[in-house]
Design an enzyme around this catalytic site. Structure first.
Site, PDB file in Angstrom:
ATOM      1  N   ASN A  43       0.807  -1.216   0.000  1.00 41.58           N
ATOM      2  CA  ASN A  43       0.000   0.000   0.000  1.00 41.58           C
ATOM      3  C   ASN A  43       0.845   1.273   0.000  1.00 41.58           C
ATOM      4  OD1 ASN A  43      -2.422   1.800   0.716  1.00 41.58           O
ATOM      5  ND2 ASN A  43      -1.086   2.052   2.501  1.00 41.58           N
TER       6      ASN A  43
ATOM      7  N   TYR B 102       2.740  10.136 -11.862  1.00 42.46           N
ATOM      8  CA  TYR B 102       2.040   9.252 -10.924  1.00 42.46           C
ATOM      9  C   TYR B 102       1.274   8.178 -11.682  1.00 42.46           C
ATOM     10  CZ  TYR B 102      -1.227   7.647  -7.353  1.00 42.46           C
ATOM     11  OH  TYR B 102      -1.969   6.867  -6.495  1.00 42.46           O
TER      12      TYR B 102
ATOM     13  N   LYS C  78       1.659   3.962 -11.468  1.00 43.09           N
ATOM     14  CA  LYS C  78       0.588   3.015 -11.180  1.00 43.09           C
ATOM     15  C   LYS C  78       0.345   2.070 -12.354  1.00 43.09           C
ATOM     16  CE  LYS C  78      -0.325   4.011  -6.954  1.00 43.09           C
ATOM     17  NZ  LYS C  78      -0.072   2.996  -5.905  1.00 43.09           N
TER      18      LYS C  78
END
Length: 287
Positions: A85, A149, A153
């Protein structure tokens, strides 16, 4: 041999984030949940909740090695759930990107999970466990100001896809969570960020400041955690699990719409016409 107690390890459990909500939800469901926080981070919220925690910097190989030794002593060498996480955000236009900052982000968001899997895979195989990688809708759609970003991901999503295949001979499951907007403090380091002086995007300087300081409509992190944990506990969890604000419509459009539909939508939402008009006006001045 049947084990009565299952163990979960969740990285990035700082106060107010997704990790904290996940660790509390696993605990509520009877899982012995172990949290990690940065060595410099406050852990009082975990201690107060009776949560076992250890310091971890996922960018530091030795920190991961030391954590494994600590976890193995608690779990007798088993790990049923590894939840990657820990993550950070970097908000900036693609052309104004500071690559050194992006390298740091990739070290956390991409190489961090890779380090964790590399060092903990034997404990997961021993337990026939599940790896949960926390992805994002940003890895699916070209969300404005999020090129770096989004790329981190997307890289995590594709790593997870191959990892799922490669772990299948050992019956270890891999769940990739495609997270919508969730109420966390991940943007806390971006709230004071500005466009650099002289940027081609300077006409949107005010809009950019409003964007990094926004309070978006989000899903509660506790509701999100409940959905993610429930999915991870299934005997056959989804390969990709979409949950959180806006994931329904994004999933539908990603499956059925043309690829550039996002260009059409975001061009208007982020007022890119203002940038184009300023650029054309400057061209006329120079003629």
């Amino acid at each position: 041999m049947t084990r009565d107690q299952k163990f979960a390890l969740v990285t990035g459990c700082g106060k107010g984030g997704i990790g904290e909500a996940l660790i509390l939800e696993y605990t509520r469901r009877g899982i012995y949940a172990i949290a990690t926080v940065l060595p410099t981070e406050n852990s009082d919220h975990l201690t107060a909740a009776g949560i076992t925690w250890f310091p971890l910097d996922v960018t530091d190989e030795q920190s991961v090695v030391d954590l494994k030794k600590s976890i193995a002593s608690v779990t007798d060498g088993y790990l049923d759930f590894l939840v990657n996480n820990a993550g950070i955000c970097y908000t900036m236009t693609a052309i104004d990107t500071d690559v050194s900052a992006v390298k740091r982000m990739f070290d956390v968001n991409v190489f961090g999970p890779m380090r964790m899997v590399h060092h903990f895979h034997d404990m997961l195989i021993q337990a026939t466990g599940t790896i949960v990688n926390i992805g994002s809708i940003g890895g699916v759609v070209p969300y404005m100001y999020g090129a770096s970003y989004n790329a981190s991901k997307a890289a995590l999503h594709h790593y997870s896809n191959t990892l799922r295949l490669e772990m299948s001979p050992f019956n270890v499951k891999v769940l990739t969570v495609i997270s919508g907007e969730v109420g966390t403090n991940i943007l806390k380091n971006d709230v004071h960020r500005n466009l650099p002086e002289g940027s081609y995007y300077s006409p949107l300087a005010v809009e950019f400041r409003d964007h990094v300081q926004r309070t978006p409509k989000t899903t509660s992190r506790f509701e999100y955690a409940e959905n993610v944990v429930a999915q991870s506990l299934k005997s056959s969890p989804a390969a990709w699990f979409w949950t959180g604000s806006a994931t329904g419509i994004i999933r539908f459009l990603d499956m059925f719409a043309w690829r550039t539909i996002w260009d059409f939508f975001f061009y208007r939402e982020f007022n890119l016409g203002k940038v184009k008009d300023a650029y054309l006006a400057n061209l006329k001045k120079d003629m």
